[in-house]
Design an enzyme around this catalytic site. Structure first.
Site, PDB file in Angstrom:
ATOM      1  CG  ASP A 162      30.379 -21.620 -23.403  1.00 57.07           C
ATOM      2  OD1 ASP A 162      31.419 -22.274 -23.244  1.00 57.07           O
ATOM      3  OD2 ASP A 162      29.675 -21.215 -22.470  1.00 57.07           O
ATOM      4  CG  ASP A 210      29.999 -26.534 -19.146  1.00 59.09           C
ATOM      5  OD1 ASP A 210      29.394 -27.540 -18.754  1.00 59.09           O
ATOM      6  OD2 ASP A 210      31.190 -26.554 -19.499  1.00 59.09           O
TER       7      ASP A 210
END
Length: 237
Positions: free
Chosen positions: A31, A33
């Protein structure tokens, strides 16, 4: 941790070393953020600013946003006729604020240690926002990056992770995902990913296999190894 999911090899001498958990996989999917870049303060600052401009109760917004696309959040909070303009406004606000984003500790070392054909990023941000945040953090953009512009449905739907794995040519059973939020963990599980490691602190989340504070507790040596105070969940019965 059951041996059918993670191995905990003992080095010579018979005692656990500094990297006690080793996960035998062919690819690592990140991922963005909260995993590669620390954008938490920027995200909340931008969403509060956005909420004020679109007439929402500002303090009620942040809980709804983590791990979802701007459009999905706008669709959940606003009437249909307001979604397009509100999504574009959020994009401008976040890109303007992207200069405040920094790399998560250990992100560069881990990202660069995985070969280009064995790594990918899946983010709920758009391509321009993803590029702006990676540039601000000083991290290299992986060749395979799936953004909100590439899929029809955002996390917790599996579309992003499923597409990244297809582009990598890797079976979900042979992949590990690094996530930080419930929608992302659910998306990875729905895509059939065998191992999901959560990055960050806080209460346990359903579907995680282990938790590390940041990416200094992970390294790639042809497999993903986790170090330090790693919290893990037992295998499901």
């Amino acid at each position: 941790m059951g041996s059918n999911r993670m191995s905990s090899p003992e080095p010579e001498g018979g005692s656990l070393g500094d990297w006690p958990i080793a996960i035998d996989v062919d690819a690592v999917v990140f991922d963005c953020d909260g995993v590669l870049v620390d954008s938490a303060e920027s995200v909340e600052r931008c969403w509060l600013r956005w909420a004020q401009q679109v007439g929402l109760v500002a303090h009620a917004v942040p809980a709804a946003i983590h791990g979802r696309t701007s459009r999905a959040t706008a669709e959940a909070l606003l009437p249909p006729e307001a979604v397009e303009a509100a999504t574009a406004l959020m994009e401008r606000i976040e890109i303007d604020d992207s200069g405040s984003v920094r790399a998560v500790p250990g992100a560069r070392a881990l990202l660069e240690s995985v070969s280009a054909d064995r790594r990918a990023v899946v983010t709920s941000g758009t391509r321009p926002l993803f590029s702006a945040r990676m540039a601000a953090s000083g991290l290299p953009e992986p060749a395979i990056a799936v953004t909100a512009d590439d899929v029809g449905r955002s996390k917790p739907h599996p579309d992003g992770y499923a597409l990244a794995l297809r582009l990598l040519g890797v079976d979900p059973e042979r992949a590990v995902v690094l996530e930080d939020a419930v929608p992302g963990i659910q998306a990875a599980r729905s895509a059939g990913v065998r191992w999901v490691i959560r990055v960050g602190l806080g209460a346990a989340m359903s579907g995680e296999d282990a938790v590390i504070r940041d990416l200094r507790q992970a390294r790639w040596t042809g497999r993903l190894e986790l170090a330090g105070d790693v919290r893990s969940r037992p295998d499901p019965q």
